[in-house]
Design a protein around this motif. Structure first.
Motif, PDB file in Angstrom:
ATOM      1  N   ALA A 126      -2.252 -33.056  12.999  1.00  0.00           N
ATOM      2  CA  ALA A 126      -2.476 -34.486  12.758  1.00  0.00           C
ATOM      3  C   ALA A 126      -3.625 -34.701  11.777  1.00  0.00           C
ATOM      4  N   ALA A 127      -4.688 -33.903  11.893  1.00  0.00           N
ATOM      5  CA  ALA A 127      -5.834 -34.041  10.992  1.00  0.00           C
ATOM      6  C   ALA A 127      -5.456 -33.704   9.559  1.00  0.00           C
ATOM      7  N   VAL A 128      -4.680 -32.658   9.371  1.00  0.00           N
ATOM      8  CA  VAL A 128      -4.249 -32.273   8.022  1.00  0.00           C
ATOM      9  C   VAL A 128      -3.421 -33.395   7.387  1.00  0.00           C
ATOM     10  N   LEU A 129      -2.484 -33.934   8.133  1.00  0.00           N
ATOM     11  CA  LEU A 129      -1.629 -34.998   7.602  1.00  0.00           C
ATOM     12  C   LEU A 129      -2.430 -36.280   7.358  1.00  0.00           C
ATOM     13  N   LEU A 130      -3.379 -36.566   8.241  1.00  0.00           N
ATOM     14  CA  LEU A 130      -4.186 -37.784   8.093  1.00  0.00           C
ATOM     15  C   LEU A 130      -5.052 -37.722   6.838  1.00  0.00           C
ATOM     16  N   THR A 131      -5.703 -36.594   6.609  1.00  0.00           N
ATOM     17  CA  THR A 131      -6.548 -36.463   5.420  1.00  0.00           C
ATOM     18  C   THR A 131      -5.718 -36.422   4.148  1.00  0.00           C
ATOM     19  N   SER A 132      -4.553 -35.804   4.225  1.00  0.00           N
ATOM     20  CA  SER A 132      -3.672 -35.772   3.061  1.00  0.00           C
ATOM     21  C   SER A 132      -3.162 -37.176   2.734  1.00  0.00           C
ATOM     22  N   LYS A 133      -2.850 -37.942   3.771  1.00  0.00           N
ATOM     23  CA  LYS A 133      -2.353 -39.301   3.563  1.00  0.00           C
ATOM     24  C   LYS A 133      -3.421 -40.201   2.949  1.00  0.00           C
ATOM     25  N   ASN A 134      -4.652 -40.080   3.447  1.00  0.00           N
ATOM     26  CA  ASN A 134      -5.733 -40.955   2.986  1.00  0.00           C
ATOM     27  C   ASN A 134      -6.485 -40.405   1.781  1.00  0.00           C
ATOM     28  N   LEU A 135      -6.268 -39.119   1.464  1.00  0.00           N
ATOM     29  CA  LEU A 135      -6.945 -38.441   0.355  1.00  0.00           C
ATOM     30  C   LEU A 135      -8.462 -38.422   0.529  1.00  0.00           C
ATOM     31  N   THR A 136      -8.909 -38.511   1.760  1.00  0.00           N
ATOM     32  CA  THR A 136     -10.335 -38.448   2.066  1.00  0.00           C
ATOM     33  C   THR A 136     -10.507 -38.099   3.532  1.00  0.00           C
ATOM     34  N   ALA A 137     -11.712 -37.685   3.893  1.00  0.00           N
ATOM     35  CA  ALA A 137     -12.049 -37.404   5.288  1.00  0.00           C
ATOM     36  C   ALA A 137     -13.367 -38.071   5.615  1.00  0.00           C
ATOM     37  N   GLN A 138     -13.439 -38.684   6.789  1.00  0.00           N
ATOM     38  CA  GLN A 138     -14.663 -39.330   7.243  1.00  0.00           C
ATOM     39  C   GLN A 138     -14.955 -38.898   8.669  1.00  0.00           C
ATOM     40  N   ALA A 139     -16.248 -38.870   9.007  1.00  0.00           N
ATOM     41  CA  ALA A 139     -16.649 -38.389  10.326  1.00  0.00           C
ATOM     42  C   ALA A 139     -16.085 -39.243  11.451  1.00  0.00           C
ATOM     43  N   GLY A 140     -15.764 -40.504  11.158  1.00  0.00           N
ATOM     44  CA  GLY A 140     -15.244 -41.404  12.182  1.00  0.00           C
ATOM     45  C   GLY A 140     -13.747 -41.325  12.375  1.00  0.00           C
ATOM     46  N   MET A 141     -13.087 -40.447  11.659  1.00  0.00           N
ATOM     47  CA  MET A 141     -11.639 -40.328  11.812  1.00  0.00           C
ATOM     48  C   MET A 141     -11.276 -39.866  13.229  1.00  0.00           C
TER      49      MET A 141
END
Length: 370
Positions: free
Chosen positions: A277-292
């Protein structure tokens, strides 16, 4: 035929005592909720899922349907792992934080070296970690989720501390890792290949272009994983052991099941799915944040409970969780469509979750009374 005993000690088959699969009740609730929101939208001069305008050929409101599917897909993947944990009589409060920590770590290994011809302003590491093959961040992400799941499982199985406490500790620790990793700063600008993981057209590739659905890869992955784990839970020894442990752990030990090892395996799979889920979420948003991933674990548990998974363990199904996820998505989208304020949405959502648990407790008491 209905009156025959055939070696049942004089017992007779009574058709009146047959019970429907609980998934049918969940499906009926899903249909009822859709109808209610459709009526409420029509009263306001709009529509919910069904188009009634003459200038639109499609039966369904495709835009809203796409949004609903995407809303449920990533948390739904987490819910598949949470379902298995609950079935064995456990709980996992750490999955949302594992998503956050994994997202930060994965994105830092998925970055591109240059952005518009300039060095990446969000770079975490040096050139050695830039423009890596897409398999590298994926493998690192899956390893992070697997490690978190293994720690949860080992704590629960071998220290005998309650799953609530073990996974609560992981929830706090993983959220701390997410904030520490880049001092709370977002990590952005992945490679094009990494961005295509969620934003590509996996379904079109699988069907040789017959079904093109660009940008919906999370939903495709969710469906594929749901089918896979439905088969695993219903047709394999792994699934039978999950239900046996959740129904009666002492009896499962007496029957020769290595309960501790199986618990570790189940929690490891839950961690692995959180990483997916984390891989797909970051790929979808093209960014990562600590609050994800904040509150994702509670939403995943809610999907499972709404889908008929018993918090007491031993009962529930992947299919029920998928239907519960659909109900969850319909409710969120339905509230938005009738312009209900966000805080009211949270209140109603909480009431629905409590109602689902109360219904589950009532069913257990009814079953105990025979």
């Amino acid at each position: 035929m209905a009156e025959a005993t055939h070696g049942l000690g004089g017992l007779k088959y009574d058709p009146a005592k047959r019970t429907r699969a609980p998934e049918w009740n969940v499906f009926g609730a899903l249909v009822l909720i859709i109808v209610i929101f459709e009526i409420l939208n029509r009263m306001q001069g709009g529509s919910f899922l069904f188009n009634m305008r003459d200038n639109v050929d499609a039966i369904f409101n495709k835009q809203r349907l796409d949004i609903m599917i995407l809303q449920v897909a990533i948390i739904g993947i987490i819910a598949l792992g949470v379902t298995q944990v609950i079935i064995i009589g456990g709980i996992d409060l750490s999955s949302g934080s594992v998503v956050g920590a994994t997202a930060m770590i994965v994105m830092s290994f998925a970055q591109t070296a240059t952005v518009n011809g300039n060095p990446n302003p969000k770079a975490i590491f040096g050139d050695w970690a830039m423009d890596l093959p897409v398999i590298v961040p994926i493998a690192i992400g899956l390893a992070c989720g697997l490690l978190a799941g293994l720690i949860n499982g080992l704590l629960v199985a071998y220290t005998r501390i309650p799953p609530f406490i073990a996974t609560l500790g992981m929830m706090v620790s993983a959220r701390g890792v997410a904030r520490w990793w880049s001092n709370g700063q977002p990590v952005s600008f992945p490679t094009a290949e990494y961005g295509q993981l969620a934003n590509g057209d996996l379904l079109g590739g699988m069907t040789f272009g017959l079904l093109t659905w660009p940008g919906q890869n999370p939903a495709v992955v969710f469906v594929l994983l749901a089918v896979l784990f439905h088969v695993i839970m219903t047709k394999t020894l792994y699934g039978k052991r999950c239900y046996a442990i959740g129904s009666n752990e002492a009896a499962a030990r007496m029957s020769g099941i290595n309960v501790d090892r199986h618990k570790v395996l189940v929690y490891a799979i839950a961690g692995l799915l959180a990483a997916v889920a984390a891989v797909l979420l970051t790929s979808k948003n093209l960014t990562a944040q600590a609050g994800m991933g904040v509150m994702y674990e509670l939403d995943a548990i809610a999907m499972a409970v709404i889908g008929g998974v018993s918090l007491a363990g031993g009962r529930g199904s992947i299919l029920g969780t998928v239907l519960g996820a659909a109900i969850f998505s319909v409710i969120i989208s339905g509230f938005t469509s009738i312009k209900l304020d966000a805080y009211y949405q949270e209140m109603v959502k909480g009431a629905i979750i409590v109602g689902a648990v109360v219904l589950d407790q009532w069913r257990q008491r009814k079953r105990a009374r025979g």
